[in-house]
Motif scaffolding. Structure first.
Motif, short mmCIF file in Angstrom:
data_model
loop_
_atom_site.label_atom_id
_atom_site.label_comp_id
_atom_site.label_asym_id
_atom_site.label_seq_id
_atom_site.Cartn_x
_atom_site.Cartn_y
_atom_site.Cartn_z
N GLN A 63 52.03 11.15 89.15
CA GLN A 63 52.16 12.13 88.08
C GLN A 63 51.43 11.67 86.82
N GLU A 64 51.57 10.38 86.50
CA GLU A 64 50.92 9.85 85.30
C GLU A 64 49.41 9.85 85.43
N ALA A 65 48.90 9.54 86.63
CA ALA A 65 47.46 9.51 86.84
C ALA A 65 46.85 10.89 86.58
N GLU A 66 47.56 11.92 87.01
CA GLU A 66 47.08 13.29 86.77
C GLU A 66 47.22 13.66 85.30
N GLN A 67 48.33 13.27 84.71
CA GLN A 67 48.59 13.59 83.31
C GLN A 67 47.59 12.91 82.37
N TYR A 68 47.27 11.65 82.65
CA TYR A 68 46.38 10.90 81.77
C TYR A 68 44.91 11.04 82.15
N GLY A 69 44.63 11.64 83.30
CA GLY A 69 43.25 11.79 83.73
C GLY A 69 42.62 10.48 84.16
N LEU A 70 43.37 9.68 84.93
CA LEU A 70 42.88 8.38 85.35
C LEU A 70 41.88 8.51 86.50
N THR A 71 40.94 7.59 86.55
CA THR A 71 40.00 7.53 87.66
C THR A 71 40.72 6.92 88.87
N PRO A 72 40.16 7.06 90.07
CA PRO A 72 40.80 6.46 91.25
C PRO A 72 41.06 4.96 91.09
N ARG A 73 40.10 4.23 90.52
CA ARG A 73 40.28 2.79 90.34
C ARG A 73 41.35 2.51 89.29
N GLU A 74 41.36 3.28 88.21
CA GLU A 74 42.39 3.10 87.19
C GLU A 74 43.78 3.37 87.76
N ARG A 75 43.85 4.34 88.65
CA ARG A 75 45.13 4.64 89.29
C ARG A 75 45.62 3.45 90.11
N GLU A 76 44.71 2.81 90.84
CA GLU A 76 45.07 1.64 91.64
C GLU A 76 45.58 0.51 90.74
N VAL A 77 44.87 0.29 89.65
CA VAL A 77 45.27 -0.76 88.71
C VAL A 77 46.62 -0.44 88.08
N TRP A 78 46.80 0.81 87.69
CA TRP A 78 48.04 1.23 87.03
C TRP A 78 49.23 1.14 87.99
N LEU A 79 49.01 1.47 89.25
CA LEU A 79 50.07 1.39 90.25
C LEU A 79 50.55 -0.05 90.41
N LEU A 80 49.62 -0.97 90.53
CA LEU A 80 49.99 -2.37 90.69
C LEU A 80 50.65 -2.92 89.42
N HIS A 81 50.17 -2.46 88.28
CA HIS A 81 50.78 -2.86 87.01
C HIS A 81 52.22 -2.37 86.94
N ARG A 82 52.44 -1.12 87.37
CA ARG A 82 53.78 -0.54 87.35
C ARG A 82 54.70 -1.26 88.33
N ARG A 83 54.13 -1.85 89.35
CA ARG A 83 54.92 -2.59 90.33
C ARG A 83 55.23 -4.01 89.86
N GLY A 84 54.76 -4.34 88.67
CA GLY A 84 55.10 -5.64 88.11
C GLY A 84 54.11 -6.74 88.37
N ARG A 85 52.91 -6.39 88.87
CA ARG A 85 51.91 -7.42 89.13
C ARG A 85 51.29 -7.91 87.82
#
Length: 209
Positions: free
Chosen positions: A150-172
């Motif tokens: 949802q956030e990736a769509e809301q913020y207009g993230l690129t596919p790579r940014e989405r991958e980075v953001w997902l791992l960040h959200r998982r606590g990496r």
């Protein structure tokens, strides 16, 4: 390796509901009642146990969790140690404070970095001669995936940014993200800087609008 961590124990107002059962057997409960009782909780799994730690009801995801924790097909034969510990904790609190209704929460960290968030409380139903333990199981990874999508769509993230953001959200950490995505830590920092910039723009637009 599995780790069980208690995250919170707090008082919860008593919850009395009627299911219209004809006698005091859990087998006569309308299972849809149990489902409806927790729909608003937005959880994946449901387990209902007696104070003897015997499972009397479980939905499909609940059974999957039992099998994952215990490697058994028939969950009525043996309750996983982690589930026993959660039940024991709730029973000990009830013995100390019999006139209060408690909600206790645990996180179970298991292999492949899966995180199960479990909330346990007493389920008191009219016309039943004993209370039951209700365990609500949330797959944190699935929840995080939905939020990030949802956030990736809301913020207009690129596919790579989405991958980075997902791992960040998982606590990496940045180093862990870099290792997993096979990029440099500096590249991770650049992506995170871009993500935060996009988030701020969206939040600013929302506050102004």
């Amino acid at each position: 390796m599995k780790r069980l961590i208690n995250t919170d124990t707090s008082v919860k107002p008593p919850n009395h509901k009627s299911c219209g059962a004809e006698d005091s057997s859990i087998k006569d409960l309308d299972k849809s009642f149990i489902e409806e009782d927790i729909i608003s909780e937005l959880v994946s799994g449901i387990l209902v146990l007696t104070d003897q730690k015997k499972i009397v009801y479980s939905n499909l995801y609940g059974r999957r969790v039992l099998k994952q924790l215990n490697s058994v097909v028939d969950e009525s034969v043996q309750v996983p140690q982690e589930i026993c510990q959660i039940c024991q904790s709730l029973m000990e609190v009830r013995n100390l404070f019999p006139n209060q209704c408690w909600l206790t929460q645990f996180d179970i960290f298991i292999e492949n970095l899966a995180i199960l968030h479990i909330r346990a409380r007493w389920l008191t139903v009219d016309k039943l001669d004993q209370p039951y333990l209700l365990l609500l199981i949330e797959d944190r990874q699935t929840t995080i995936n939905k939020i990030v999508s949802q956030e990736a769509e809301q913020y207009g993230l690129t596919p790579r940014e989405r991958e980075v953001w997902l791992l960040h959200r998982r606590g990496r950490t940045y180093k862990q993200i870099a290792l997993e995505l096979e990029i440099t830590p500096n590249t991770v920092k650049k992506h995170m800087k871009s993500i935060h910039s996009k988030r701020k723009k969206v939040m600013f637009s929302s506050s102004v609008g």
